[in-house]
Design an enzyme around this catalytic site. Sequence first.
Site, PDB file in Angstrom:
ATOM      1  N   ASP A  40       0.845  -1.199   0.000  1.00 51.13           N
ATOM      2  CA  ASP A  40       0.000   0.000   0.000  1.00 51.13           C
ATOM      3  C   ASP A  40       0.876   1.243   0.000  1.00 51.13           C
ATOM      4  O   ASP A  40       1.642   1.471   0.944  1.00 51.13           O
ATOM      5  CB  ASP A  40      -0.876   0.032   1.259  1.00 51.13           C
ATOM      6  CG  ASP A  40      -1.968  -1.021   1.239  1.00 51.13           C
ATOM      7  OD1 ASP A  40      -2.420  -1.394   0.142  1.00 51.13           O
ATOM      8  OD2 ASP A  40      -2.374  -1.470   2.333  1.00 51.13           O
ATOM      9  N   ASP A  75      -9.528  -6.104  -0.046  1.00 50.38           N
ATOM     10  CA  ASP A  75      -8.436  -5.556   0.767  1.00 50.38           C
ATOM     11  C   ASP A  75      -9.021  -4.875   2.005  1.00 50.38           C
ATOM     12  O   ASP A  75      -9.785  -3.927   1.889  1.00 50.38           O
ATOM     13  CB  ASP A  75      -7.675  -4.545  -0.103  1.00 50.38           C
ATOM     14  CG  ASP A  75      -6.422  -3.998   0.557  1.00 50.38           C
ATOM     15  OD1 ASP A  75      -6.044  -4.493   1.633  1.00 50.38           O
ATOM     16  OD2 ASP A  75      -5.832  -3.068  -0.021  1.00 50.38           O
TER      17      ASP A  75
HETATM   18 ZN    ZN Z   1      -4.030  -2.364  -0.306  1.00 55.12          ZN
END
Ligand code: ZN
Length: 196
Positions: free
Chosen positions: A13, A153
């Site tokens: 991320d 996610d």
């Molecule tokens: Zn992610």
Amino acid sequence: MINKSDCDWLHVDIMDGFFVPNISFGFPVLKYVAELCKKPLDVHLMIVQPEKFINEVKGLGAFTMNVHYEACPHLHRVIQQIKEAGMKAGVTLNPATPVSTLSDIICDVDLVMLMSVNPGFGGQKFIMHTLDKVRELRKMITERSATALIEVDGGVNRETGRQLCQAGVDVLVAGSAVFKASDPIKEINILKNIHA
Ligand code: ZN
């Protein structure tokens, strides 16, 4: 640990403190991660104007590049640019963005990722409505004969992972469930072997 585990991809991320209210890490750090990691990189850009970084993501040797629908007014063009760079193109939806918004692009993308928490922080509780969104997306993909994978996610663990697989998900992203486990390699193996 990741290299020795059964995981298929390493999901990272990237946060910019603007699209999401947090900052994670950038390309100089990821360069070293990419050198050490033997798994394909699944890069999730939680940033504004992700199209500016296609070359940087490509430079990491990334397998997939995920951009947010909410960050791309010219999403179709960005998807084409990612594919032309030789990567799989993924589009990500925040919890408040409806699946129906993808109807004109679903046949162009390689992957759709649904956020099951609000992006920006780890360790959040799974938003149950995501299960309905997975079912709706699976229906859209089938009806349009599209080939996009469905990835989820946020807040994924053994329990939510099982529910997601039953709803029709292809790819589970797990953070805290793995990295806070006493035996991360075992936890990855358990998540990998969830059957719908
Ligand atoms: Zn992610």
